[in-house]
Design a protein around this motif. Structure first.
Motif, PDB file in Angstrom:
ATOM      1  N   THR A   1      41.562  31.203  45.105  1.00 36.83           N
ATOM      2  CA  THR A   1      40.344  31.925  45.766  1.00 36.83           C
ATOM      3  C   THR A   1      40.204  33.461  45.748  1.00 36.83           C
ATOM      4  OG1 THR A   1      43.018  32.788  45.980  1.00 36.83           O
ATOM      5  CG2 THR A   1      42.412  31.241  48.501  1.00 36.83           C
ATOM      6  N   ALA A   2      40.655  33.585  44.762  1.00 38.83           N
ATOM      7  CA  ALA A   2      39.564  34.633  44.404  1.00 38.83           C
ATOM      8  C   ALA A   2      38.209  35.012  44.096  1.00 38.83           C
ATOM      9  CB  ALA A   2      40.117  35.940  42.952  1.00 38.83           C
TER      10      ALA A   2
ATOM     11  N   GLY B   1      35.692  34.592  47.625  1.00 42.43           N
ATOM     12  CA  GLY B   1      36.087  36.205  48.153  1.00 42.43           C
ATOM     13  C   GLY B   1      35.237  36.648  47.091  1.00 42.43           C
ATOM     14  N   ALA B   2      35.767  37.064  46.314  1.00 34.06           N
ATOM     15  CA  ALA B   2      34.500  38.064  44.886  1.00 34.06           C
ATOM     16  C   ALA B   2      33.018  37.970  45.485  1.00 34.06           C
ATOM     17  CB  ALA B   2      34.982  37.463  43.671  1.00 34.06           C
TER      18      ALA B   2
ATOM     19  N   GLY C   1      31.780  36.070  47.536  1.00 34.46           N
ATOM     20  CA  GLY C   1      31.037  36.839  48.844  1.00 34.46           C
ATOM     21  C   GLY C   1      30.592  35.937  49.974  1.00 34.46           C
ATOM     22  N   LEU C   2      31.916  34.506  49.646  1.00 37.39           N
ATOM     23  CA  LEU C   2      31.526  33.084  50.134  1.00 37.39           C
ATOM     24  C   LEU C   2      32.683  32.960  50.754  1.00 37.39           C
ATOM     25  CD1 LEU C   2      29.709  30.996  46.927  1.00 37.39           C
ATOM     26  CD2 LEU C   2      28.194  31.917  48.875  1.00 37.39           C
ATOM     27  N   HIS C   3      32.373  32.192  51.816  1.00 36.62           N
ATOM     28  CA  HIS C   3      33.392  31.898  53.640  1.00 36.62           C
ATOM     29  C   HIS C   3      34.644  30.935  52.255  1.00 36.62           C
ATOM     30  CE1 HIS C   3      30.983  33.327  56.510  1.00 36.62           C
ATOM     31  NE2 HIS C   3      30.729  34.317  55.325  1.00 36.62           N
ATOM     32  N   ALA C   4      35.925  31.341  52.188  1.00 34.70           N
ATOM     33  CA  ALA C   4      36.512  30.234  51.952  1.00 34.70           C
ATOM     34  C   ALA C   4      36.542  29.265  51.939  1.00 34.70           C
ATOM     35  CB  ALA C   4      38.156  30.821  51.531  1.00 34.70           C
TER      36      ALA C   4
ATOM     37  N   LEU D   1      40.075  38.962  50.652  1.00 38.14           N
ATOM     38  CA  LEU D   1      38.786  38.979  50.742  1.00 38.14           C
ATOM     39  C   LEU D   1      38.402  37.291  50.727  1.00 38.14           C
ATOM     40  CD1 LEU D   1      36.248  40.153  48.046  1.00 38.14           C
ATOM     41  CD2 LEU D   1      36.685  41.199  50.405  1.00 38.14           C
TER      42      LEU D   1
ATOM     43  N   ILE E   1      34.605  40.477  53.616  1.00 38.12           N
ATOM     44  CA  ILE E   1      33.355  40.776  52.588  1.00 38.12           C
ATOM     45  C   ILE E   1      32.678  41.864  53.381  1.00 38.12           C
ATOM     46  CG2 ILE E   1      31.308  39.072  51.822  1.00 38.12           C
ATOM     47  CD1 ILE E   1      33.939  37.584  52.181  1.00 38.12           C
TER      48      ILE E   1
END
Lengths: 264, 264
Positions: free
Chosen positions: A117-118, A121-122, A124-127, B88, B94
């Protein structure tokens, strides 16, 4: 009868332990073990960990973790196994709690951050725009495993991103590098020629996510294959269709080529 | 110029903060905010959090988080926004770091556990066998959003599990219940009749993962629709093809019907 605690270490070093984990390690358990074969955070120093929790920490081999060693000890006292990331993402540790359950040994899981999950997010993409995750293994006796290529292909067909975890190099104590990973993916592409990894594919290389040494760099395969991400834990994201805010994030946070803004 | 810290709270309560986060909150920042509209962990009590970090904690509305309120304050001093789970995973945050980057404000992310990885592990399912995640919203003026059904369908076609996050009920301060979620999925099935949620589908209901009140129960829709999972944060997993060890885990850890062992 004791309790087996499976404790997530999180991403970087001993200060990523949760307060709950720290309390358990200091006050509840009499023996502490750690495994460092599913991942090895670059910042982790076992001595610092020992100072923090005020106990000896024994590094356990895969063989011992997968044997009944921990469960036999947990019959008599409270023990803890510390695992990098979230302790149940490595499927091998699910067997451990399953065996505990069968043997009537109590267990308790203390979750923590995971690269799964990190990383989205890091970057800037949508999970929720990630398809299934895959792991790229080192070639074995010249044989290259192609299943990660198929996972990426399936995800791309649905417009989804793929998190490609990179195999751990047990001798170096860190992961396959992003450069090596891209080289392997390009070799598979060369054989399969299905256009999964193309010259205009956008890849993201992520080193040591969440740490002070974090490097996130997006670009075409040729941009990343020579890029120096330093030592530590590396991963790759193969990017699918980009929402405009994702493209912006890759440009601003990961130095992606600006032309990706035009297509998104 | 200050720094904006985005700090993951983790799954349950203030003791899931990491040691690194605790240090930042106590020593580095002068103002602390929290948002509780993307998730609201059942065990969280803002007063306990204030005692732990020795500072006032301001609960911020979605409107203020999405405005420039935090960024304007971060121009002058170090401030922290605490976010349930990993900070995030909620895509709205974001935008916050993207805006910080554009405005030249430094930011730092402190990751933490997220339901996205904690739930697969806690169910004993393999993280890499999950397809994309979806969120089931409450019907709006009688209109039921069917896109989660399509995500589950796509994943099932590839044999993959689906994590179905449940909408937050802002009035109750907890999520849609598993029972309500299954009811909505069955209503969509009734209309679409594509066999995505069948009488013999295996679902897993997960309440308050990682907490002392965690409940994980697997079964057919009729088994779960009446089951009492208590208050708090609920989620559903729609199970795809099961590896034998996954079937075992669902039986032993989540009380699934034993006949699933025969098919796996």
């Amino acid at each position: 009868m004791g309790t087996l605690y499976l404790i997530g270490l999180g991403l970087c070093d001993e200060r990523d332990l949760t307060i709950r984990a720290l309390e358990v390690l200091r006050e509840e358990v009499s023996e502490v073990y750690i495994e460092l074969y599913t991942a090895r955070p670059k910042g982790l120093n076992v001595q610092n960990l020992e100072r923090l929790i005020e106990k000896k920490v024994n590094v356990l081999s895969r063989e011992l973790v997968e044997s009944n060693y921990l469960l036999n000890r947990a019959k008599e006292k409270n023990i803890a196994l510390i695992v990098p990331g979230d302790p149940l993402v490595a499927t091998t540790h699910i067997s451990l709690i399953l065996d505990a359950k069968r043997m009537g040994i109590k267990y308790r899981i203390i979750h923590n951050a995971s690269v799964l999950t990190a990383i989205p997010g890091a970057c800037g993409l949508h999970a929720y725009k990630f398809g299934r995750t895959t792991t790229l293994p080192y070639p074995y006796k010249g044989y290259i495993f192609e299943s990660p290529y198929d996972v990426i292909k399936e995800n791309l067909r649905r417009g989804l991103h793929t998190l490609v975890l990179l195999d751990l190099n047990p001798e170096k104590g860190s992961s396959m590098t992003i450069n090596e990973g891209i080289e392997i993916l390009l070799k598979i592409e060369e054989r399969r020629r299905e256009g999964v990894i193309r010259n205009d594919s956008i890849l993201v290389g992520i080193a040591n996510v969440g740490s002070e040494d974090e490097i996130i760099k997006a670009g075409y395969p040729r941009d990343l294959i020579e890029y120096d991400f330093g030592e530590g834990m590396h991963s790759i994201v193969v990017v699918g269709n980009l929402h405009f805010t994702e493209a912006e994030a890759l440009v601003y946070l990961a130095d992606a080529p600006r032309e990706i803004l035009e297509d998104a």
